[in-house]
Motif scaffolding. Structure first.
Motif, PDB file in Angstrom:
ATOM      1  N   ASP A  82      51.213  33.959  34.810  1.00  0.00           N
ATOM      2  CA  ASP A  82      51.648  33.987  36.208  1.00  0.00           C
ATOM      3  C   ASP A  82      53.158  34.000  36.394  1.00  0.00           C
ATOM      4  N   ALA A  83      53.916  34.189  35.312  1.00  0.00           N
ATOM      5  CA  ALA A  83      55.371  34.213  35.422  1.00  0.00           C
ATOM      6  C   ALA A  83      55.914  35.420  34.661  1.00  0.00           C
ATOM      7  N   PRO A  84      57.007  36.038  35.130  1.00  0.00           N
ATOM      8  CA  PRO A  84      57.554  37.200  34.419  1.00  0.00           C
ATOM      9  C   PRO A  84      58.200  36.776  33.099  1.00  0.00           C
ATOM     10  N   PRO A  85      58.197  37.675  32.101  1.00  0.00           N
ATOM     11  CA  PRO A  85      57.522  38.974  32.119  1.00  0.00           C
ATOM     12  C   PRO A  85      56.008  38.785  32.099  1.00  0.00           C
ATOM     13  N   TYR A  86      55.328  39.555  32.957  1.00  0.00           N
ATOM     14  CA  TYR A  86      53.894  39.399  33.123  1.00  0.00           C
ATOM     15  C   TYR A  86      53.141  40.055  31.971  1.00  0.00           C
ATOM     16  N   ARG A  87      52.325  39.275  31.310  1.00  0.00           N
ATOM     17  CA  ARG A  87      51.524  39.785  30.207  1.00  0.00           C
ATOM     18  C   ARG A  87      50.331  40.550  30.791  1.00  0.00           C
ATOM     19  N   VAL A  88      50.165  41.807  30.403  1.00  0.00           N
ATOM     20  CA  VAL A  88      49.089  42.642  30.932  1.00  0.00           C
ATOM     21  C   VAL A  88      48.362  43.322  29.785  1.00  0.00           C
ATOM     22  N   ASN A  89      47.097  43.605  30.026  1.00  0.00           N
ATOM     23  CA  ASN A  89      46.275  44.365  29.101  1.00  0.00           C
ATOM     24  C   ASN A  89      45.814  45.608  29.848  1.00  0.00           C
ATOM     25  N   PRO A  90      46.306  46.802  29.475  1.00  0.00           N
ATOM     26  CA  PRO A  90      45.951  48.006  30.239  1.00  0.00           C
ATOM     27  C   PRO A  90      44.451  48.235  30.359  1.00  0.00           C
ATOM     28  N   SER A  91      43.669  47.774  29.383  1.00  0.00           N
ATOM     29  CA  SER A  91      42.226  48.017  29.431  1.00  0.00           C
ATOM     30  C   SER A  91      41.491  47.034  30.333  1.00  0.00           C
ATOM     31  N   TYR A  92      42.203  46.056  30.897  1.00  0.00           N
ATOM     32  CA  TYR A  92      41.571  45.167  31.871  1.00  0.00           C
ATOM     33  C   TYR A  92      41.415  45.855  33.228  1.00  0.00           C
ATOM     34  N   ALA A  93      42.271  46.826  33.512  1.00  0.00           N
ATOM     35  CA  ALA A  93      42.214  47.528  34.795  1.00  0.00           C
ATOM     36  C   ALA A  93      40.913  48.320  34.898  1.00  0.00           C
ATOM     37  N   SER A  94      40.239  48.195  36.042  1.00  0.00           N
ATOM     38  CA  SER A  94      38.949  48.864  36.226  1.00  0.00           C
ATOM     39  C   SER A  94      38.903  49.450  37.630  1.00  0.00           C
ATOM     40  N   PRO A  95      39.500  50.639  37.828  1.00  0.00           N
ATOM     41  CA  PRO A  95      39.614  51.180  39.187  1.00  0.00           C
ATOM     42  C   PRO A  95      38.281  51.406  39.885  1.00  0.00           C
ATOM     43  N   ALA A  96      37.239  51.769  39.136  1.00  0.00           N
ATOM     44  CA  ALA A  96      35.931  51.939  39.770  1.00  0.00           C
ATOM     45  C   ALA A  96      35.418  50.598  40.298  1.00  0.00           C
ATOM     46  N   ALA A  97      35.604  49.541  39.510  1.00  0.00           N
ATOM     47  CA  ALA A  97      35.200  48.207  39.966  1.00  0.00           C
ATOM     48  C   ALA A  97      36.015  47.782  41.171  1.00  0.00           C
ATOM     49  N   TYR A  98      37.328  48.067  41.153  1.00  0.00           N
ATOM     50  CA  TYR A  98      38.171  47.702  42.293  1.00  0.00           C
ATOM     51  C   TYR A  98      37.644  48.339  43.580  1.00  0.00           C
ATOM     52  N   GLU A  99      37.231  49.609  43.487  1.00  0.00           N
ATOM     53  CA  GLU A  99      36.757  50.306  44.687  1.00  0.00           C
ATOM     54  C   GLU A  99      35.476  49.663  45.208  1.00  0.00           C
ATOM     55  N   VAL A 100      34.568  49.320  44.286  1.00  0.00           N
ATOM     56  CA  VAL A 100      33.303  48.704  44.688  1.00  0.00           C
ATOM     57  C   VAL A 100      33.552  47.329  45.314  1.00  0.00           C
ATOM     58  N   ILE A 101      34.392  46.529  44.670  1.00  0.00           N
ATOM     59  CA  ILE A 101      34.672  45.187  45.190  1.00  0.00           C
ATOM     60  C   ILE A 101      35.423  45.270  46.516  1.00  0.00           C
ATOM     61  N   GLY A 102      36.390  46.182  46.599  1.00  0.00           N
ATOM     62  CA  GLY A 102      37.142  46.334  47.833  1.00  0.00           C
ATOM     63  C   GLY A 102      36.272  46.747  49.000  1.00  0.00           C
ATOM     64  N   ARG A 103      35.326  47.649  48.731  1.00  0.00           N
ATOM     65  CA  ARG A 103      34.406  48.085  49.785  1.00  0.00           C
ATOM     66  C   ARG A 103      33.515  46.926  50.236  1.00  0.00           C
ATOM     67  N   ALA A 104      33.092  46.089  49.286  1.00  0.00           N
ATOM     68  CA  ALA A 104      32.202  44.981  49.619  1.00  0.00           C
ATOM     69  C   ALA A 104      32.918  43.866  50.372  1.00  0.00           C
ATOM     70  N   THR A 105      34.201  43.661  50.049  1.00  0.00           N
ATOM     71  CA  THR A 105      34.927  42.533  50.641  1.00  0.00           C
ATOM     72  C   THR A 105      35.822  42.920  51.802  1.00  0.00           C
ATOM     73  N   GLY A 106      36.187  44.199  51.893  1.00  0.00           N
ATOM     74  CA  GLY A 106      37.110  44.634  52.932  1.00  0.00           C
ATOM     75  C   GLY A 106      38.550  44.221  52.693  1.00  0.00           C
ATOM     76  N   ASP A 107      38.871  43.762  51.489  1.00  0.00           N
ATOM     77  CA  ASP A 107      40.226  43.311  51.169  1.00  0.00           C
ATOM     78  C   ASP A 107      41.032  44.488  50.604  1.00  0.00           C
ATOM     79  N   ARG A 108      42.060  44.908  51.331  1.00  0.00           N
ATOM     80  CA  ARG A 108      42.839  46.079  50.929  1.00  0.00           C
ATOM     81  C   ARG A 108      43.699  45.831  49.689  1.00  0.00           C
ATOM     82  N   ARG A 109      43.802  44.587  49.277  1.00  0.00           N
ATOM     83  CA  ARG A 109      44.577  44.316  48.069  1.00  0.00           C
ATOM     84  C   ARG A 109      43.957  44.974  46.832  1.00  0.00           C
TER      85      ARG A 109
END
Length: 381
Positions: A189-216
């Protein structure tokens, strides 16, 4: 293993496998997620014999899911990680197997849910041994829950997915000059932010966003794509781990537990997660990978450097499944299907928890993502 101010490394254990001279290791945190061997070793099979046949979900559930709903990494010391619970939930809802979904989620909710709503990473011998979260597991679990809420007409599951989705956005994303990005877990939670590129799941984001209505969730898809794009501007393939600095620079990094920067058994999930997306920009990412990813069955290997040169001789079912994703996006459906079949055959011969999971998940994401709420009808590719 990751290193950060909130926790110290707790355990590294080696498991000798007879007649193979290979090592598999169990670690206490998601930054070095015990995907398999170090670069010089070949994967250690679990000894689990999986039956041949087309039902890859049933094979995974029968081999790795205990009757109480705990997913057991039998080839990695018999522990349980939140990632495995989420994989089983995704597979169960895709298979419309409500009973299996319930027992896996019930165990997960009882044993792994943290006070902040995220999931603890590692459970062993009757208790949580690493309470830190792994963002990919949390995203996959939230995705499974909101789809299950609709598929099984269960408002309780949909509500649980919404709660987990909010916890992810609040505790596992950060706003950077590149946009909102998914960090490795609440620990990053502090910079530099440690990220794993394979954690990103754009298809899942779309499904969750549609279900929750959260534009984040839309913001997150854009930010994660920008991180991946920055990495691919520097090298043909993305690394397993990277960091985003406070001024927006993106740098490939080795796993904190040691080893080299590489395109390994974390990063190879990128092609699968992005190929499942309906967004042309996401599928364009997979096409960029196609310039370096080997898709001839005999040439596929488990780890590469970021230029696309293999650094090991062994193969892995995930690597074959990832190559299938690249072939499919490039329009070669026949080659993609053959690679999926090869991946299933390889895991039949020497099954691992991680390989069996991604053979089943890969087939689902690449052949019928609608079962996971992803409907690309009418979306231009």
């Amino acid at each position: 293993m990751r290193e950060h101010p909130r926790r110290a490394v707790a355990l590294v254990s080696a498991l000798a496998v007879a007649c193979a001279a290979v090592l598999a290791w169990v670690v206490t945190g998601p930054d070095d997620a015990a995907r398999g061997p170090r670069a010089a070793s070949s994967p250690a099979p679990s000894g689990t014999g999986l039956p041949a046949g087309p039902d890859l979900t049933a094979r995974f559930v029968d081999a790795y899911v205990d009757p109480d709903g705990r997913v057991v990494r039998r080839d990695q010391g018999g522990d349980t990680v939140s990632e495995g619970q989420a994989y089983a939930m995704l597979l169960a809802v895709a298979d419309r197997d409500e009973a299996t979904f319930d027992r896996v989620w019930d165990w997960t909710e009882r044993e792994l849910v943290r006070p902040d709503g995220l999931l603890s990473w590692t459970w062993r011998d009757g208790a949580v041994v690493d309470a830190n979260s792994a963002a990919d597991a949390d995203v996959d679990a939230a995705h499974a829950l909101v789809v299950a809420g609709d598929a099984f007409e269960r408002p309780d599951l949909r509500a649980a997915g919404g709660r987990l989705a909010t916890a992810i956005l609040d505790h596992e994303t950060r706003t950077t000059p590149l946009g909102r990005v998914l960090v490795g877990g609440q620990w990053a939670d502090a910079p530099p932010y440690r990220v794993n590129p394979s954690y990103a799941s754009p298809a899942a984001y779309e499904v969750i966003g549609r279900a929750t209505g959260d534009r984040r969730w839309t913001e997150l898809a854009d930010g994660d794509r920008a991180v991946l794009g920055a990495l691919l501007d520097e090298a043909p393939l993305p690394p397993d781990w990277a960091q985003v600095t406070e001024d927006g620079r993106v740098e490939a990094m080795p796993p904190s537990g040691g080893g080299s920067v590489g395109y390994g058994l974390d990063a190879q999930r990128v092609a699968l997660r992005y190929a499942a997306s309906c967004e042309p920009a996401d599928r364009g990412v997979v096409r960029r990978l196609g310039a370096a990813v080997r898709t001839d069955r005999d040439d596929v290997r488990g780890v590469y450097d970021l230029g696309g040169t293999p650094t090991v001789a062994w193969q892995h079912p995930l690597a074959l499944t990832s190559a299938a994703a690249v072939s499919g996006v490039d329009g070669d459906a026949r080659a993609g299907s053959a690679l999926l079949a090869d991946a299933a055959t390889l895991d039949e011969r020497s099954s691992t928890y991680y390989g069996a999971a991604w053979v089943a998940l890969g087939e689902q994401l690449l052949t019928d993502p609608r079962r996971l709420g992803v409907d690309c009808e009418g979306v231009a590719s």
